[in-house]
Design a protein around this motif. Structure first.
Motif, PDB file in Angstrom:
ATOM      1  N   ASP A   1       0.807  -1.220   0.000  1.00  0.00           N
ATOM      2  CA  ASP A   1       0.000   0.000   0.000  1.00  0.00           C
ATOM      3  C   ASP A   1       0.842   1.271   0.000  1.00  0.00           C
ATOM      4  OD1 ASP A   1       0.986  -0.293   2.542  1.00  0.00           O
ATOM      5  OD2 ASP A   1      -0.921   0.055   3.569  1.00  0.00           O
ATOM      6  N   ARG A   2       2.171   1.150   0.078  1.00  0.00           N
ATOM      7  CA  ARG A   2       3.052   2.311   0.009  1.00  0.00           C
ATOM      8  C   ARG A   2       3.733   2.438  -1.359  1.00  0.00           C
ATOM      9  NH1 ARG A   2       3.977   5.411   3.725  1.00  0.00           N
ATOM     10  NH2 ARG A   2       5.985   6.047   2.816  1.00  0.00           N
ATOM     11  N   THR A   3       3.365   1.578  -2.301  1.00  0.00           N
ATOM     12  CA  THR A   3       4.027   1.595  -3.614  1.00  0.00           C
ATOM     13  C   THR A   3       3.881   2.944  -4.300  1.00  0.00           C
ATOM     14  OG1 THR A   3       3.572  -0.766  -3.851  1.00  0.00           O
ATOM     15  CG2 THR A   3       4.175   0.442  -5.845  1.00  0.00           C
ATOM     16  N   GLY A   4       2.688   3.493  -4.322  1.00  0.00           N
ATOM     17  CA  GLY A   4       2.464   4.787  -4.963  1.00  0.00           C
ATOM     18  C   GLY A   4       3.290   5.895  -4.338  1.00  0.00           C
ATOM     19  N   ALA A   5       3.391   5.857  -3.000  1.00  0.00           N
ATOM     20  CA  ALA A   5       4.179   6.878  -2.304  1.00  0.00           C
ATOM     21  C   ALA A   5       5.658   6.750  -2.642  1.00  0.00           C
ATOM     22  CB  ALA A   5       3.961   6.759  -0.795  1.00  0.00           C
ATOM     23  N   VAL A   6       6.152   5.518  -2.763  1.00  0.00           N
ATOM     24  CA  VAL A   6       7.554   5.304  -3.116  1.00  0.00           C
ATOM     25  C   VAL A   6       7.835   5.834  -4.518  1.00  0.00           C
ATOM     26  CG1 VAL A   6       9.309   3.552  -3.586  1.00  0.00           C
ATOM     27  CG2 VAL A   6       7.840   3.335  -1.571  1.00  0.00           C
ATOM     28  N   LEU A   7       6.953   5.528  -5.464  1.00  0.00           N
ATOM     29  CA  LEU A   7       7.138   6.012  -6.834  1.00  0.00           C
ATOM     30  C   LEU A   7       7.184   7.537  -6.876  1.00  0.00           C
ATOM     31  CD1 LEU A   7       4.726   3.608  -8.742  1.00  0.00           C
ATOM     32  CD2 LEU A   7       7.222   3.516  -8.698  1.00  0.00           C
ATOM     33  N   GLN A   8       6.271   8.156  -6.131  1.00  0.00           N
ATOM     34  CA  GLN A   8       6.230   9.613  -6.123  1.00  0.00           C
ATOM     35  C   GLN A   8       7.500  10.194  -5.503  1.00  0.00           C
ATOM     36  OE1 GLN A   8       3.470  11.509  -7.472  1.00  0.00           O
ATOM     37  NE2 GLN A   8       5.213  12.921  -7.447  1.00  0.00           N
ATOM     38  N   ALA A   9       7.986   9.562  -4.432  1.00  0.00           N
ATOM     39  CA  ALA A   9       9.190  10.053  -3.767  1.00  0.00           C
ATOM     40  C   ALA A   9      10.406   9.927  -4.673  1.00  0.00           C
ATOM     41  CB  ALA A   9       9.415   9.277  -2.466  1.00  0.00           C
ATOM     42  N   LEU A  10      10.511   8.837  -5.404  1.00  0.00           N
ATOM     43  CA  LEU A  10      11.641   8.666  -6.318  1.00  0.00           C
ATOM     44  C   LEU A  10      11.620   9.718  -7.414  1.00  0.00           C
ATOM     45  CD1 LEU A  10      11.716   4.772  -6.796  1.00  0.00           C
ATOM     46  CD2 LEU A  10      12.980   6.170  -5.142  1.00  0.00           C
TER      47      LEU A  10
END
Length: 246
Positions: A136-145
């Motif tokens: 559930d944190r995948t989207g947040a990781v992509l945005q942070a990268l």
């Protein structure tokens, strides 16, 4: 007296035959085959099964790219962007053991304005794979990268999976075995027989767990940031079973 001796000799012979019954067996005449019990009829079936599970792992392939006039300047820019990517991944909770460099390259860049090659500079790239264990944190990781690397950042792919595929594959095998048994029972009934013992069981090609494409209208998830749809993971199995019929 001759009669008494003959009677005694006959008695001794009978006792010897009783003590060694195998000696009394008469040899089988040539060309006479021993009668064998008829072999039972059999049925061969193929069973197919599958099982699904929600993914508990996302594998993100991301990288950075920089172009400069000299190789060193290209590497310096790439190194800076790569450091920012790694820092952002760690801040999002991605462990060091789940970060791996997949490739590093430095290549000249040419232009062909009038049909002849002209060196314009150098391109330096580095690609990483990152395992996100909180799906559930995948989207947040992509945005942070993306935020950390700016125009140098590249997101190549996102693949959802299960960290331990063993239980999912086991359930697929169970489903394949049930399917084979049900088919064999049906064929036995249709042919006027009863299903007997299992003679052999062979596992066929087993499909590795793979993501099931989400529906076109599936809602995006993955937490705040880039919307993603994890869908589900499916494993498949096939078995070939041979049963006796009676």
């Amino acid at each position: 007296m001759p009669l008494a001796r003959t009677t005694a000799a006959l008695a001794v012979t009978l006792l010897a035959l009783a003590a060694a019954p195998e000696a009394a067996a008469l040899p089988r005449p040539p060309g006479v085959a021993t009668a064998e019990a008829p072999r039972p009829a059999t049925v061969t079936v193929t069973g197919e099964g599958s099982a699904t599970a929600e993914p508990d792992l996302a594998v993100v392939t991301a990288g950075v790219e920089a172009v400069a006039k000299t190789p060193q300047k290209a590497l310096d820019a790439q190194n800076k962007a790569a450091a920012a990517l790694l820092r952002a991944a760690r801040e999002q909770g991605v462990a060091d053991r789940d970060i791996r460099t997949e490739s590093v390259s430095l290549n000249p860049v040419y232009a062909y304005p009038d049909g002849t090659s002209q060196l314009k500079g150098y391109q330096a790239t580095q690609t990483f794979s990152l395992k996100v264990r909180e799906v559930d944190r995948t989207g947040a990781v992509l945005q942070a990268l993306t935020d950390a690397t700016g125009t140098a950042g590249r997101i190549h792919s996102v693949t959802f999976d299960v960290a331990d595929p063993g239980p999912l594959r086991a359930r697929a095998r169970e489903a394949a075995h049930r399917d084979a048994h049900a088919k064999a029972e049906q064929y036995a009934r249709l042919s006027g027989h009863h299903l007997g013992r299992l003679v052999s069981l062979t596992e066929g090609p087993t499909g590795s767990p793979a993501p099931v494409p989400p529906a076109a209208d599936a809602p995006g998830g993955g937490g705040a940031g880039v919307p993603v749809a994890p869908g589900e993971i499916r494993a498949t199995a096939t078995v070939t079973a041979v049963y006796e019929l009676y």
